[in-house]
Design a protein around this motif. Structure first.
Motif, mmCIF file in Angstrom:
data_model
loop_
_atom_site.group_PDB
_atom_site.id
_atom_site.type_symbol
_atom_site.label_atom_id
_atom_site.label_comp_id
_atom_site.label_asym_id
_atom_site.label_seq_id
_atom_site.Cartn_x
_atom_site.Cartn_y
_atom_site.Cartn_z
ATOM 1 N N GLN A 24 31.205 84.152 50.890
ATOM 2 C CA GLN A 24 30.518 84.302 51.985
ATOM 3 C C GLN A 24 30.145 83.029 52.068
ATOM 4 O O GLN A 24 30.125 81.699 53.550
ATOM 5 C CB GLN A 24 29.663 84.960 52.613
ATOM 6 N N PHE A 27 33.485 80.533 52.701
ATOM 7 C CA PHE A 27 33.580 80.467 54.414
ATOM 8 C C PHE A 27 32.528 79.450 55.004
ATOM 9 O O PHE A 27 33.426 78.767 56.100
ATOM 10 C CB PHE A 27 33.627 82.234 54.615
ATOM 11 N N PHE A 81 39.989 93.647 50.750
ATOM 12 C CA PHE A 81 40.092 92.325 51.541
ATOM 13 C C PHE A 81 39.804 90.981 51.039
ATOM 14 O O PHE A 81 40.592 89.843 51.414
ATOM 15 C CB PHE A 81 38.942 91.903 52.668
ATOM 16 N N TYR A 85 42.287 87.864 50.946
ATOM 17 C CA TYR A 85 41.862 86.413 52.015
ATOM 18 C C TYR A 85 42.191 85.624 50.552
ATOM 19 O O TYR A 85 42.779 84.137 51.403
ATOM 20 C CB TYR A 85 40.569 86.601 51.864
ATOM 21 N N LEU A 107 40.248 78.946 63.139
ATOM 22 C CA LEU A 107 40.252 80.141 63.127
ATOM 23 C C LEU A 107 39.935 80.203 64.795
ATOM 24 O O LEU A 107 38.868 79.159 65.201
ATOM 25 C CB LEU A 107 39.364 80.905 63.159
ATOM 26 N N ALA A 111 38.377 86.094 65.178
ATOM 27 C CA ALA A 111 38.937 85.327 64.381
ATOM 28 C C ALA A 111 37.165 85.241 63.418
ATOM 29 O O ALA A 111 38.195 85.584 61.892
ATOM 30 C CB ALA A 111 40.203 85.596 64.373
ATOM 31 N N ALA A 112 37.081 83.734 63.848
ATOM 32 C CA ALA A 112 36.625 83.367 62.263
ATOM 33 C C ALA A 112 34.969 84.443 62.484
ATOM 34 O O ALA A 112 34.508 84.917 61.324
ATOM 35 C CB ALA A 112 35.362 82.568 63.107
ATOM 36 N N THR A 115 36.053 87.515 60.395
ATOM 37 C CA THR A 115 35.572 87.466 59.444
ATOM 38 C C THR A 115 34.999 87.146 58.229
ATOM 39 O O THR A 115 34.449 87.535 57.387
ATOM 40 C CB THR A 115 36.992 86.062 59.028
ATOM 41 N N CYS A 116 33.332 86.440 59.714
ATOM 42 C CA CYS A 116 32.532 86.237 58.924
ATOM 43 C C CYS A 116 31.191 87.886 58.897
ATOM 44 O O CYS A 116 30.803 87.749 57.681
ATOM 45 C CB CYS A 116 31.316 85.565 60.020
ATOM 46 N N ALA A 118 33.517 90.488 58.602
ATOM 47 C CA ALA A 118 33.679 91.013 56.754
ATOM 48 C C ALA A 118 33.576 90.953 55.445
ATOM 49 O O ALA A 118 32.998 91.378 54.864
ATOM 50 C CB ALA A 118 35.110 91.458 57.022
ATOM 51 N N PHE A 119 33.065 89.514 55.147
ATOM 52 C CA PHE A 119 32.667 88.557 54.230
ATOM 53 C C PHE A 119 31.358 89.169 54.381
ATOM 54 O O PHE A 119 30.366 89.216 53.130
ATOM 55 C CB PHE A 119 32.426 87.163 54.800
#
Length: 207
Positions: A24, A27, A81, A85, A107, A111-112, A115-116, A118-119
């Motif tokens: 995290q 990212f 995941f 990545y 991104l 999408a950002a 992804t955030c 998901a992390f």
């Protein structure tokens, strides 16, 4: 009267757990360097932590501890995941696309955010550390002190993520060249890959 010591205990424990979560943070660092959706992403991370901390303090940690299947599912999905990545990061590093002023393409907001999230929620450490550990240790406090403990832990999240996201721009002179971004992506790929491997090991060989 709210105990300052309870709030500080929550703050320092929360800070130690947040700093230890690599995926995290990597990212957010990358997005901060790109100055891309920094505020919303930092806010998502901090609010997510605050919600999970509140849940742990409220007693969700006990439920998590009694649900090994939940942790197993999150561990496997999180490993997949993170592995994907890692591949993306290595691909960016060794097969870069068109760069604008030395920085890679950002991104989209959608999408950002995806992804955030998901992390944040595909990381089993979030449930084991933030919910279970912080939640169980909050049992040492009661009433207003317990609330202060949770608020202190949540405050650590807000300070860390916004500090990381907006502090990253101080490193922008270093990342003015594409080569620096490639090095960063290689490092991110290694971090994600190692985390994915560790999660797979935990999934197939639970302790």
């Amino acid at each position: 009267m709210i105990s300052i010591s309870a709030a500080l205990a929550g703050f320092f424990l929360g800070a130690s757990l947040i700093i230890a979560i690599g995926a995290q943070n990597a990212f957010i660092l990358r997005q901060g360097l790109m100055r891309s959706h920094v505020f919303i992403l930092c806010l998502i991370c901090a609010l997510s932590d605050a919600v999970l901390i509140a849940a742990g303090v409220a007693g969700l940690g006990t439920l998590v501890a009694q649900s090994p299947m939940l942790i197993s599912v999150v561990t496997l999905v999180g490993a997949i995941f993170l592995g994907c990545y890692a591949v993306i990061a290595f691909r960016r590093a060794f097969h870069p696309g068109v760069m604008n002023a030395g920085a890679p393409e950002a991104l989209s907001l959608k999408a950002a955010v995806a992804t955030c999230l998901a992390f944040t929620f595909l990381n089993p450490h979030v449930y084991l550390d933030t919910v279970l550990l912080l939640g169980s240790l909050s049992a040492a406090y009661s009433g207003a002190d317990r609330i202060a403990y949770g608020v202190g832990a949540a405050a650590a999240s807000f300070i860390w993520f916004f500090g990381l996201g907006y502090g990253a721009r101080l490193l922008q002179p270093v990342f003015a060249k594409p080569a620096a971004w490639r090095v960063l992506d290689v490092i991110i790929g290694i971090v994600m890959g190692l985390l994915a491997i560790s999660l797979l090991m935990r999934f197939f060989h639970p302790t």
